[in-house]
Design an enzyme around this catalytic site. Sequence first.
Site, short mmCIF file in Angstrom:
data_model
loop_
_atom_site.label_atom_id
_atom_site.label_comp_id
_atom_site.label_asym_id
_atom_site.label_seq_id
_atom_site.Cartn_x
_atom_site.Cartn_y
_atom_site.Cartn_z
N ARG A 63 11.72 21.23 21.39
CA ARG A 63 11.93 20.75 22.75
C ARG A 63 12.50 19.33 22.70
NH1 ARG A 63 12.02 25.22 24.47
NH2 ARG A 63 10.50 26.23 25.80
N HIS B 290 21.12 24.70 24.15
CA HIS B 290 19.86 25.47 24.19
C HIS B 290 20.13 26.97 23.99
CE1 HIS B 290 15.50 25.32 25.88
NE2 HIS B 290 15.64 26.38 25.09
C1 OXD Z 1 11.95 29.59 24.94
C2 OXD Z 1 13.24 28.89 24.98
O1 OXD Z 1 10.90 28.95 25.08
O2 OXD Z 1 14.28 29.56 25.12
O3 OXD Z 1 11.95 30.82 24.79
O4 OXD Z 1 13.29 27.68 24.86
#
Ligand code: OXD
Length: 310
Positions: A225, A273
């Site tokens: 993250r 992402h």
């Molecule tokens: C998840 C993401 O948590 O795509 O699946 O970040």
Amino acid sequence: MSIAIYTRNVKQSQSWADILKSNLQNERIEIYPNISDFVNVTFLVCWKPEEGLLGKFPNLKAIQSLGAGVDHILDNHVVPSHIKVSKVVDVNLTHDMWEHSMSIILSDMKNLPLHAKNQKSKIWKPKRYTRIKDVSIGILGLGSIGKYVASQFALMGFKVGGWSRSKKEIQNVDTYSEESGLKTLLSVSDYVINILPLTKETRSIVDLDFLAKMKQGSYFINIGRGPHVVNADLLSSIDTGKLRGAALDVFEKEPLPIESAIWNHPLITITPHIASLTHIDSVFPQVIENYNRLINGELLLNLVDLSKGY
Ligand code: OXD
């Protein structure tokens, strides 16, 4: 009992509604905000719920995250302890995380980004590459994804270490826990891959102190993250030459703001992402299974420990 769906993407919500309706034909399934009776909703299927959403469903019993992470739920909402929260655990998603990290590492080991850049200027400049048997990878976070990624790299012949809050045993992987374990792992890893869950303890974990412990000239990959990383500290560690570069797939604010200095950094690779994207076809069976389990009073799959945050 009814099911509510919340995502920030109309098409995505509709696809989820369609697939759930065709598999749960006797249930009421509605897309927020078009809910006929909020009192009836017991099961919320969601991704990045807006602030205050949970409070609108007074009889909510379970929340199903549409991804592997649940920080998008737990960060901005107080989830009462009687509400169950489940995450997605999907072999395809897990495998995708490994394929993504492997692509970055192999392409960096063989200097492909450099040669692609040189090609633009017709520069012929051989450079020595590294070999799998000589490369160490350190994985932060050994949940279902981290454990799989570590094992796959070990199978390929890399030297692999992994760090987690509680010590894990994984075949062919050196495992560590505690601060001292982290220090050891960082000091020997040529590539560090962050796959930690985002919790109070792991927020901003990648700061100057952490980066100083990394091996000279090593490379950082973030597929966990964005808020795990203090961006200014990462940039300065790259600019001083401590780190050779970084590949970042996740950011505190997504999309990454246009004005961010990270966009233009020559030694940082940015991806939007996409290390793993939820595929509805492989994930919907576990959502349906969880709804059926809720109705039957059974234990839900892939439950999150609210006290740990993952
Ligand atoms: C998840 C993401 O948590 O795509 O699946 O970040």
